[in-house]
Design a protein around this motif. Structure first.
Motif, PDB file in Angstrom:
ATOM      1  N   ILE A  50       0.832  -1.049   0.025  1.00 25.00           N
ATOM      2  CA  ILE A  50      -0.037   0.116  -0.022  1.00 25.00           C
ATOM      3  C   ILE A  50       0.847   1.233   0.066  1.00 25.00           C
ATOM      4  N   LEU A  51       1.749   1.292   0.910  1.00 27.91           N
ATOM      5  CA  LEU A  51       2.605   2.639   1.051  1.00 27.91           C
ATOM      6  C   LEU A  51       3.592   2.709  -0.415  1.00 27.91           C
ATOM      7  N   ARG A  52       3.889   1.518  -0.936  1.00 23.17           N
ATOM      8  CA  ARG A  52       4.667   1.613  -2.330  1.00 23.17           C
ATOM      9  C   ARG A  52       3.607   2.166  -3.439  1.00 23.17           C
ATOM     10  N   LYS A  53       2.479   1.769  -3.453  1.00 21.43           N
ATOM     11  CA  LYS A  53       1.386   2.277  -4.331  1.00 21.43           C
ATOM     12  C   LYS A  53       1.128   3.744  -4.030  1.00 21.43           C
ATOM     13  N   GLY A  62       9.425  10.126   0.759  1.00 25.29           N
ATOM     14  CA  GLY A  62      10.152   9.715   1.702  1.00 25.29           C
ATOM     15  C   GLY A  62      10.371   8.347   1.836  1.00 25.29           C
ATOM     16  N   ALA A  63       9.415   7.496   1.353  1.00 19.93           N
ATOM     17  CA  ALA A  63       9.624   5.867   1.308  1.00 19.93           C
ATOM     18  C   ALA A  63      10.536   5.249   0.563  1.00 19.93           C
ATOM     19  N   VAL A  64      11.288   4.511   0.923  1.00 19.49           N
ATOM     20  CA  VAL A  64      12.325   3.968   0.033  1.00 19.49           C
ATOM     21  C   VAL A  64      11.966   2.437   0.340  1.00 19.49           C
ATOM     22  N   PHE A  65      12.005   1.661  -1.234  1.00 16.42           N
ATOM     23  CA  PHE A  65      11.679   0.252  -1.088  1.00 16.42           C
ATOM     24  C   PHE A  65      12.656  -0.610  -1.609  1.00 16.42           C
ATOM     25  N   GLN A  66      12.907  -1.736  -1.311  1.00 16.75           N
ATOM     26  CA  GLN A  66      14.064  -2.610  -1.749  1.00 16.75           C
ATOM     27  C   GLN A  66      13.329  -4.110  -2.258  1.00 16.75           C
ATOM     28  N   CYS A  67      13.493  -4.176  -3.780  1.00 19.64           N
ATOM     29  CA  CYS A  67      13.049  -5.587  -4.084  1.00 19.64           C
ATOM     30  C   CYS A  67      14.062  -6.470  -3.557  1.00 19.64           C
ATOM     31  N   VAL A  68      13.274  -7.482  -2.830  1.00 21.57           N
ATOM     32  CA  VAL A  68      14.073  -8.746  -2.447  1.00 21.57           C
ATOM     33  C   VAL A  68      13.862  -9.982  -3.109  1.00 21.57           C
ATOM     34  N   TRP A  69      14.177 -11.166  -2.518  1.00 24.53           N
ATOM     35  CA  TRP A  69      13.936 -12.351  -3.162  1.00 24.53           C
ATOM     36  C   TRP A  69      12.561 -12.626  -3.618  1.00 24.53           C
ATOM     37  N   GLY A  70      12.172 -13.160  -4.483  1.00 25.10           N
ATOM     38  CA  GLY A  70      10.698 -13.518  -5.039  1.00 25.10           C
ATOM     39  C   GLY A  70      10.170 -12.409  -5.594  1.00 25.10           C
TER      40      GLY A  70
END
Length: 121
Positions: A50-53, A62-70
């Motif tokens: 939700i926060l990513r959207k 101010g939100a930073v997201f990292q794509c991880v495994w899968g």
């Protein structure tokens, strides 16, 4: 309206961040997690989505997201880094879905109702 409804969570997050913007209160991570995010009612993965959207739509910054495994994403920044944008303010105060959530929230009692009355009076 279900507590895990997308619009309901977006409304709560934007309302909280708008209150911070208006200097109605200061950020409190425990209060944010307990009253706004409610991780005990909604999975952390769903909150991250939700926060990513919201960030992609330009409602928050101010939100930073990292794509991880899968192909899953994690939030690489803290909740205290979140800020509402002017687009987020207009979305919160003018969008018909947000108005519907606001009316539903105001029929209830509790912390979120108090927050709505404080921020969106």
């Amino acid at each position: 309206m279900a507590k895990n409804d997308y619009d309901y969570i977006v409304f709560k997050v934007l309302t909280y961040l708008y209150g911070l913007f208006k200097r109605e209160y200061t950020f409190d991570k425990i209060a944010f997690l307990k009253a706004i995010i409610r991780i005990d009612e909604v999975s952390e993965e769903y909150i991250t989505d939700i926060l990513r959207k919201m960030s992609e739509e330009g409602l928050i910054e101010g939100a930073v997201f990292q794509c991880v495994w899968g192909g899953e994403y994690i939030m690489a920044s803290g909740y205290e880094d979140l800020e509402i944008t002017t687009k987020g303010i207009h979305y919160l105060t003018e969008n018909s879905a947000m108005q519907k959530v606001r009316n539903t929230v105001l029929e209830r009692t509790g912390l979120i109702t108090t927050l709505v009355n404080l921020v969106l009076k």
